[in-house]
Motif scaffolding. Structure first.
Motif, mmCIF file in Angstrom:
data_model
loop_
_atom_site.group_PDB
_atom_site.id
_atom_site.type_symbol
_atom_site.label_atom_id
_atom_site.label_comp_id
_atom_site.label_asym_id
_atom_site.label_seq_id
_atom_site.Cartn_x
_atom_site.Cartn_y
_atom_site.Cartn_z
ATOM 1 N N THR A 27 -5.389 0.071 11.206
ATOM 2 C CA THR A 27 -4.926 1.428 11.472
ATOM 3 C C THR A 27 -4.767 2.209 10.179
ATOM 4 O O THR A 27 -4.216 1.699 9.193
ATOM 5 C CB THR A 27 -3.580 1.419 12.212
ATOM 6 O OG1 THR A 27 -3.694 0.616 13.390
ATOM 7 C CG2 THR A 27 -3.175 2.831 12.616
ATOM 8 N N PHE A 28 -5.230 3.441 10.211
ATOM 9 C CA PHE A 28 -5.108 4.381 9.098
ATOM 10 C C PHE A 28 -3.987 5.379 9.445
ATOM 11 O O PHE A 28 -4.005 5.986 10.515
ATOM 12 C CB PHE A 28 -6.439 5.124 8.909
ATOM 13 C CG PHE A 28 -6.417 6.235 7.888
ATOM 14 C CD1 PHE A 28 -6.978 6.047 6.638
ATOM 15 C CD2 PHE A 28 -5.863 7.475 8.192
ATOM 16 C CE1 PHE A 28 -6.988 7.075 5.703
ATOM 17 C CE2 PHE A 28 -5.866 8.508 7.261
ATOM 18 C CZ PHE A 28 -6.423 8.297 6.016
ATOM 19 N N PHE A 29 -3.019 5.531 8.530
ATOM 20 C CA PHE A 29 -1.931 6.486 8.722
ATOM 21 C C PHE A 29 -1.970 7.527 7.616
ATOM 22 O O PHE A 29 -2.211 7.203 6.451
ATOM 23 C CB PHE A 29 -0.560 5.792 8.664
ATOM 24 C CG PHE A 29 -0.288 4.814 9.764
ATOM 25 C CD1 PHE A 29 0.252 5.229 10.977
ATOM 26 C CD2 PHE A 29 -0.549 3.462 9.580
ATOM 27 C CE1 PHE A 29 0.526 4.313 11.985
ATOM 28 C CE2 PHE A 29 -0.285 2.545 10.577
ATOM 29 C CZ PHE A 29 0.246 2.971 11.793
ATOM 30 N N VAL A 78 -2.405 5.943 -1.960
ATOM 31 C CA VAL A 78 -2.903 5.184 -0.818
ATOM 32 C C VAL A 78 -2.261 3.799 -0.870
ATOM 33 O O VAL A 78 -2.515 3.029 -1.792
ATOM 34 C CB VAL A 78 -4.439 5.056 -0.846
ATOM 35 C CG1 VAL A 78 -4.928 4.197 0.322
ATOM 36 C CG2 VAL A 78 -5.093 6.436 -0.808
ATOM 37 N N VAL A 79 -1.417 3.505 0.094
ATOM 38 C CA VAL A 79 -0.722 2.216 0.166
ATOM 39 C C VAL A 79 -1.480 1.336 1.151
ATOM 40 O O VAL A 79 -1.618 1.683 2.324
ATOM 41 C CB VAL A 79 0.737 2.407 0.619
ATOM 42 C CG1 VAL A 79 1.444 1.059 0.731
ATOM 43 C CG2 VAL A 79 1.483 3.335 -0.333
ATOM 44 N N ILE A 80 -1.974 0.190 0.676
ATOM 45 C CA ILE A 80 -2.733 -0.723 1.527
ATOM 46 C C ILE A 80 -1.976 -2.037 1.621
ATOM 47 O O ILE A 80 -1.695 -2.677 0.598
ATOM 48 C CB ILE A 80 -4.147 -0.981 0.961
ATOM 49 C CG1 ILE A 80 -4.887 0.339 0.722
ATOM 50 C CG2 ILE A 80 -4.940 -1.871 1.901
ATOM 51 C CD1 ILE A 80 -6.255 0.168 0.099
ATOM 52 N N GLY A 81 -1.645 -2.438 2.830
ATOM 53 C CA GLY A 81 -0.934 -3.692 3.027
ATOM 54 C C GLY A 81 -1.496 -4.466 4.198
ATOM 55 O O GLY A 81 -2.207 -3.904 5.046
ATOM 56 N N ASN A 82 -1.195 -5.746 4.261
ATOM 57 C CA ASN A 82 -1.573 -6.512 5.438
ATOM 58 C C ASN A 82 -0.879 -5.934 6.665
ATOM 59 O O ASN A 82 -1.473 -5.821 7.744
ATOM 60 C CB ASN A 82 -1.203 -7.986 5.272
ATOM 61 C CG ASN A 82 -1.617 -8.815 6.471
ATOM 62 O OD1 ASN A 82 -2.787 -8.854 6.820
ATOM 63 N ND2 ASN A 82 -0.647 -9.467 7.122
ATOM 64 N N ARG A 83 0.390 -5.536 6.464
ATOM 65 C CA ARG A 83 1.116 -4.797 7.493
ATOM 66 C C ARG A 83 1.914 -3.685 6.831
ATOM 67 O O ARG A 83 2.301 -3.792 5.673
ATOM 68 C CB ARG A 83 2.066 -5.723 8.273
ATOM 69 C CG ARG A 83 1.349 -6.675 9.217
ATOM 70 C CD ARG A 83 2.283 -7.286 10.241
ATOM 71 N NE ARG A 83 3.309 -8.140 9.663
ATOM 72 C CZ ARG A 83 4.615 -7.883 9.703
ATOM 73 N NH1 ARG A 83 5.066 -6.783 10.275
ATOM 74 N NH2 ARG A 83 5.478 -8.718 9.169
ATOM 75 N N LYS A 102 -2.822 9.191 12.907
ATOM 76 C CA LYS A 102 -2.905 7.753 13.156
ATOM 77 C C LYS A 102 -4.271 7.492 13.764
ATOM 78 O O LYS A 102 -4.565 7.943 14.875
ATOM 79 C CB LYS A 102 -1.793 7.298 14.094
ATOM 80 C CG LYS A 102 -1.819 5.798 14.386
ATOM 81 C CD LYS A 102 -0.677 5.407 15.328
ATOM 82 C CE LYS A 102 -0.706 3.909 15.631
ATOM 83 N NZ LYS A 102 0.383 3.518 16.572
ATOM 84 N N LEU A 103 -5.133 6.753 13.029
ATOM 85 C CA LEU A 103 -6.524 6.602 13.415
ATOM 86 C C LEU A 103 -6.972 5.152 13.269
ATOM 87 O O LEU A 103 -6.450 4.412 12.417
ATOM 88 C CB LEU A 103 -7.418 7.481 12.525
ATOM 89 C CG LEU A 103 -7.137 8.986 12.533
ATOM 90 C CD1 LEU A 103 -7.829 9.652 11.362
ATOM 91 C CD2 LEU A 103 -7.576 9.596 13.852
ATOM 92 N N PRO A 104 -7.953 4.726 14.051
ATOM 93 C CA PRO A 104 -8.502 3.386 13.854
ATOM 94 C C PRO A 104 -9.329 3.346 12.575
ATOM 95 O O PRO A 104 -9.963 4.334 12.188
ATOM 96 C CB PRO A 104 -9.387 3.184 15.088
ATOM 97 C CG PRO A 104 -9.770 4.564 15.504
ATOM 98 C CD PRO A 104 -8.588 5.428 15.190
ATOM 99 N N ALA A 139 -1.447 5.387 4.285
ATOM 100 C CA ALA A 139 -1.070 3.981 4.417
ATOM 101 C C ALA A 139 -2.088 3.287 5.313
ATOM 102 O O ALA A 139 -2.445 3.816 6.372
ATOM 103 C CB ALA A 139 0.339 3.833 4.985
ATOM 104 N N ILE A 140 -2.557 2.116 4.889
ATOM 105 C CA ILE A 140 -3.540 1.343 5.642
ATOM 106 C C ILE A 140 -2.895 0.045 6.104
ATOM 107 O O ILE A 140 -2.439 -0.753 5.276
ATOM 108 C CB ILE A 140 -4.790 1.017 4.788
ATOM 109 C CG1 ILE A 140 -5.368 2.281 4.147
ATOM 110 C CG2 ILE A 140 -5.821 0.271 5.621
ATOM 111 C CD1 ILE A 140 -5.893 3.286 5.123
#
Length: 576
Positions: free
Chosen positions: A48-50, A165-170, A63-65, A41-42
């Motif tokens: 942040t990368f999860f 891979v889920v990419i969202g604004n939040r 959990k990474l930048p 998840a982004i």
């Protein structure tokens, strides 16, 4: 002072419009039993990368930048400097020929644009998760997701091909709303209904699709899709469509279900990973608006095919599924155009392939014979010989297939002696990473009587022992971290994953073993099949390093004759 500060804020907003202020998609992470076991998840807003895993409930593994596009908001067109928002899947792994400053030395391409993106008219290509040649800063890519190189290297063993891979604004990690939990169950049920309608050759199968959107996403009129299916429905007396381990992921205004699909008719078998993209119509009913399919070897054949029966592989007849493949393209950040670099074939992993052991939800037609019992299966030969010699086709089977195609002799995967591995495991789903070998033309389940296979190719007794000895010595050299002995089993131009040649393979192993020395290597369910000038080997590989790291996956090798001995010329591995 106040005027200067206000001026700086205005300049910042002009240079970076909407950064940290835009709405965008708030991606809900649905904690459901039908959700993926592992996924990325982004969170673009927090950069942040999860990495998540679901062990009831969801758990953060990493959990990474990270850094995303220069401009915020969803990607709409090529070159708009935005990172897309939605559900995507890792299509391959790249660790060679990369621009160090842009990508570091490791990248994972995604399947942007996905079918829903195509429907919405989004354009662009080459969205990757990759490293960087220098320390990352927020919002600095041209659309990709970048991590610091040490971080992505540490993730290498955890990121899997075909992983969502889920990419969202939040990213929303709070308790899953009941509505989303219910929708997850609905689309999984709709997927099983879709397979049942297809198997039943029912008009309902076509009604489950949104004709207008499906035509856009697939790039052909829906009538062409319908005509192709109806032609098969008329010609075939029955078909079997089995779906295993259906998983669901929520997108901005759609859901994706993905699963292993096994298809069988009297003349064909086909297996692969299918992804269905679902949206609700005006009446609130779920409809398929797009799909993607990646062919793979029919490892489930033994579960759905009568012993001794021959059925052609998908590539041999016109009955092949005509569905959208996923191809990698060069990165959005690459200054070349998309046509300057060749597309790489999709290489699915086993992230979505947690195979179910009970297929009762997909009953076989009455004409379909049952799977053989353990007592009916051919026992393995004693060590160190190869068992289950290649089988010749039954004449009755050839007569049955005469109208479909002309089969050619092929060979059954044969099990190596039990001394080479531990107890057998259910068939694994391999990655279809390209190798130097052609696919098998047909599938034969269980060998036929000796009298009927006299003309089939058979390994000589000394070859059986030689292959068994090679594999055991290769395994022991790896387990002891003996680089020189290990490398002696490979040809000068051998391919191992994305590495080409002895030097690249050696450098990789030296670096890896220096950091994580191996503790144990096991081979399970070893199978061998003849190929031109050599043999194809597959087995379940169980590995553990001395620091406690372990993994399990399917290893595929191609062995060819080099003088008096065999060497490894191609080796691929995919996590289970």
């Amino acid at each position: 002072m106040m005027r200067g500060a206000l001026y700086a804020i205005v300049i910042a907003l002009a240079l970076f419009p909407g950064r940290g202020w835009s709405g965008g998609w708030i991606a809900p992470l649905v904690d459901s039993e039908t959700g993926p076991h592992h996924f990325v998840a982004i969170d673009k807003n927090s950069q942040t990368f999860f990495l998540f895993e679901r062990k009831s409930p969801l758990r953060v593994v990493e959990k990474l930048p990270c850094t995303t596009g220069l401009l915020t908001g969803d990607k709409l067109k090529e070159g708009d400097l935005r990172t897309p928002e939605g559900v995507y899947f890792i299509t391959s792994r790249l660790d060679g020929g990369l621009d160090w400053e842009q990508y570091g030395d490791l990248a994972f391409p995604l399947n942007f644009p996905n079918p829903v993106d195509v429907i919405k008219g989004k354009s662009g290509h080459g969205i990757w998760i990759h490293g960087r040649g220098n320390s990352i800063t927020p919002y600095e890519t041209k659309g990709c997701v970048a991590l610091n190189t040490p971080d992505i290297r540490n993730l290498d063993a955890k990121l899997e091909l075909r992983m969502p891979v889920v990419i969202g604004n939040r990213i929303e990690t709070q308790k899953t709303p009941e509505t989303l939990a219910r929708e997850a169950e609905e689309v999984v049920a709709a997927t099983h209904a879709w397979a049942k309608a297809w198997e039943g050759k029912s008009e309902e199968f076509f009604k489950i699709h949104d004709q207008e959107k499906f035509a856009i996403s697939q790039g052909q009129p829906f009538s062409a899709f319908r005509n192709q299916k109806e032609g098969l429905f008329r010609r075939l007396p029955w078909i079997l469509v089995a779906v295993e381990d259906v998983r669901a992921v929520a997108g901005p205004d759609y859901w994706v279900t993905y699963f292993i699909q096994f298809y069988r008719s009297p003349s064909l078998i086909s297996q692969g990973v299918k992804r269905l993209y679902w949206q609700k119509n005006d009446a609130g009913a779920w409809r398929v608006v797009g799909m993607e399919f990646e062919q793979m070897p029919a490892t489930l054949a033994g579960k759905y095919i009568k012993p001794g029966q021959i059925v052609l592989a998908a590539a041999e007849t016109g009955e092949r599924e005509r569905e959208t493949p996923v191809l990698d393209k060069i990165s959005e950040e690459d200054p070349r155009s998309a046509t300057d670099a060749p597309a790489t074939a999709y290489a699915p992993s086993t992230a979505a392939a947690h195979l179910a052991t009970d297929a009762a939800s997909v009953p076989a037609p009455a004409a379909l014979p049952a799977t053989p019992s353990a007592a009916q299966r051919q026992p393995a030969l004693s060590a160190p010989a190869l068992s289950a010699q290649p089988a010749a086709p039954h004449l009755s089977d050839l007569t049955q297939l005469a109208e479909a195609a002309t089969p050619r002799p092929s060979a059954l995967f044969a099990s190596l002696a039990p001394s080479l591995g531990q107890k057998s495991v259910p068939p694994a789903v391999p990655a279809t990473i390209p190798t130097v070998e052609p696919p098998a033309e047909e599938i034969v389940v269980e060998k036929v009587p000796v009298a009927e296979k006299a003309e089939a190719p058979q390994p000589a007794p000394d070859e059986r022992s030689q292959i068994a000895s090679l594999l055991e010595n290769w395994r022991a050299a790896w387990e002891h971290g003996d680089v020189d002995s290990y490398m002696a089993f490979y040809g000068n131009r051998a391919v191992q994953g994305d590495r080409r040649g002895l030097e690249a393979i050696r450098d990789h192993k030296v670096s890896l073993w220096a950091e994580k020395p191996p503790r144990s290597v096991r081979m399970e369910d070893v199978r061998v099949a003849p190929r031109k000038n050599g043999w194809r080997v597959e087995f379940v590989q169980v590995y553990e390093s001395k620091d406690g790291f372990g993994d399990k996956g399917l290893k595929k090798m191609v062995l060819v004759k080099a003088g008096p001995r065999y060497i490894i010329v191609d080796e691929q591995w995919s996590r289970m």
